[in-house]
Design an enzyme around this catalytic site. Structure first.
Site, short mmCIF file in Angstrom:
data_model
loop_
_atom_site.label_atom_id
_atom_site.label_comp_id
_atom_site.label_asym_id
_atom_site.label_seq_id
_atom_site.Cartn_x
_atom_site.Cartn_y
_atom_site.Cartn_z
CD GLU A 210 -3.09 -1.08 2.15
OE1 GLU A 210 -2.93 -0.30 3.12
OE2 GLU A 210 -4.07 -1.82 2.03
CD GLU A 319 -4.50 -5.70 2.86
OE1 GLU A 319 -5.35 -4.89 3.28
OE2 GLU A 319 -3.28 -5.58 3.10
#
Length: 384
Positions: A210, A319
């Site tokens: 991320e 995710e």
């Protein structure tokens, strides 16, 4: 619905009371319970380890070859090559190096065995770069032998038991409190890491977790340097997952500029996928168990899926998560259905397992994580 079902079963004859409930386990390796299901459900073989009571009358042969029968998806589907969970813990805390058992932990073999037994095959193992590579030596310095040994032990356990281990430097594009600005140094770090795992074909390399609030060109440069470093280390066959800016969100993949800036990443071995993450609450953070709607999963993936298809790219949903309620379960199923219908997503992982989640609403850590009772049988197992 479950309370009503339990009450109804209690009034039936003993033979019927022994039947498994909706979405309950009804077969599989080592299973000794009932193999019949309540009215309206049939025992469907998901894989050799797990059979489940699913709606309707489904033959075990068709169920094992087509996920549409178990999940309720329509159309021509492509099963995920990689499907599993995130195993969190080694990236926990802020102390560096930190104390094992106090500041951070590693996944347990019991948890890994549990998911392998259900038929999952992929585990994303988060770790902290600063614990692996102490800041005293800088990003290109020597690894901490103890932390590296634990990472290798965890990954080796997964791969030696037939699974894939995704190595996840869970650092958000940062190292030692600052954005990584040297692509060359990061490429060296990736090469050093890959050299420790180059001989294991079931290792998957995630460049970094991320990236966010960074220059788009820098995110491109870091990803490309990492790809080059991994391949230079001799890791020729392993899959590489590249992540984008803006928390690598699927719903903002196009609007954030990731689509335009990362499209020209090159892997000399042509074994790369774009890893995106997607949560289903109002701000996409995964901090609320309330999903926007029962259709928000497919909706938030639509633009990214279209981009992947239009450009001949492969996606990997590293995710996904939501609450254990009807709206979220339907949203997760809708997302996974749309991914298998598209043919461009090669894998998906639930966030998250791990021994320290306590009552976290998305915890799927066995035996009693909050997401075990509904998310596992209703939203995930049908897609195996």
């Amino acid at each position: 619905m479950q309370s009503f079902l339990i009450l109804a079963l209690a009034t039936l004859a003993p033979l019927v009371a022994a039947q498994q409930s909706a979405y309950g386990q009804c077969g599989g390796t080592g299973y000794t319970g009932s193999t019949t299901c309540v009215s309206g459900y049939s025992c469907t073989k998901i894989n050799e380890y797990y059979s489940q009571c699913t709606p309707g009358t489904v033959s075990t042969t068709s169920a094992s070859s087509s996920p549409s029968n178990a999940a309720g998806c329509s159309g021509t589907l492509t099963k995920f090559k990689y499907f599993g969970v995130n195993e969190a813990g080694a990236e926990f805390g802020t102390a560096v190096p930190g104390q094992l058992g106090k500041d951070y932990t590693w996944p347990t073999t019991t948890s890994i065995d549990y998911f392998l037994g259900k038929g999952f095959n992929t585990f994303r193992v988060g770790f902290m770069m600063e614990r692996l590579t102490p800041p005293s030596g800088g990003l290109t310095g020597a690894f901490n032998a103890t932390y590296l040994a634990s990472l290798k032990q965890t990954a080796s356990y997964i791969t030696s038991h037939g699974g894939y281990a995704v190595l996840d430097p869970h650092n958000y594009g940062r190292y030692n409190g600052a954005i990584m600005s040297s692509a060359a140094n990061f490429g060296t770090w990736c090469k050093n890491l890959a050299s420790q795992f180059a001989s294991d074909s079931k290792i998957i390399f995630d460049t970094n977790n991320e990236y966010h609030d960074m220059d788009q060109q820098l995110v491109f440069d870091l990803n490309q340097a990492c790809i080059n470093g991994i391949r230079a280390a001799g890791a020729k066959s392993q899959l590489i997952l590249v992540e984008g800016n803006s928390w690598t969100g699927a719903w903002t993949w196009v609007s954030s500029g990731n689509a335009a800036s990362l499209i020209n990443l090159k892997d000399p071995n042509n074994n790369m996928a774009y890893e995106m993450h997607q949560y289903l609450d109002s701000d996409g953070s995964g901090t609320s168990a309330t999903c926007v709607s029962s259709t928000i999963g497919a909706e938030r993936l639509a633009a990214a899926t279209a981009w992947l298809k239009a450009n001949g790219k492969k996606g990997f949903l590293g995710e996904i998560g939501g609450g254990s309620n009807d709206a979220c379960i339907n949203a997760v199923k809708g997302a996974l259905c749309s991914m298998q219908q598209s043919g461009v997503w090669i894998g998906a992982l639930w966030w998250a397992a791990g021994p320290w989640w306590a009552d976290y609403f998305q915890s799927i850590e066995p035996p009693n994580g909050a997401a075990i009772s509904r998310i596992l049988p209703e939203a995930l197992l049908p897609f195996l």
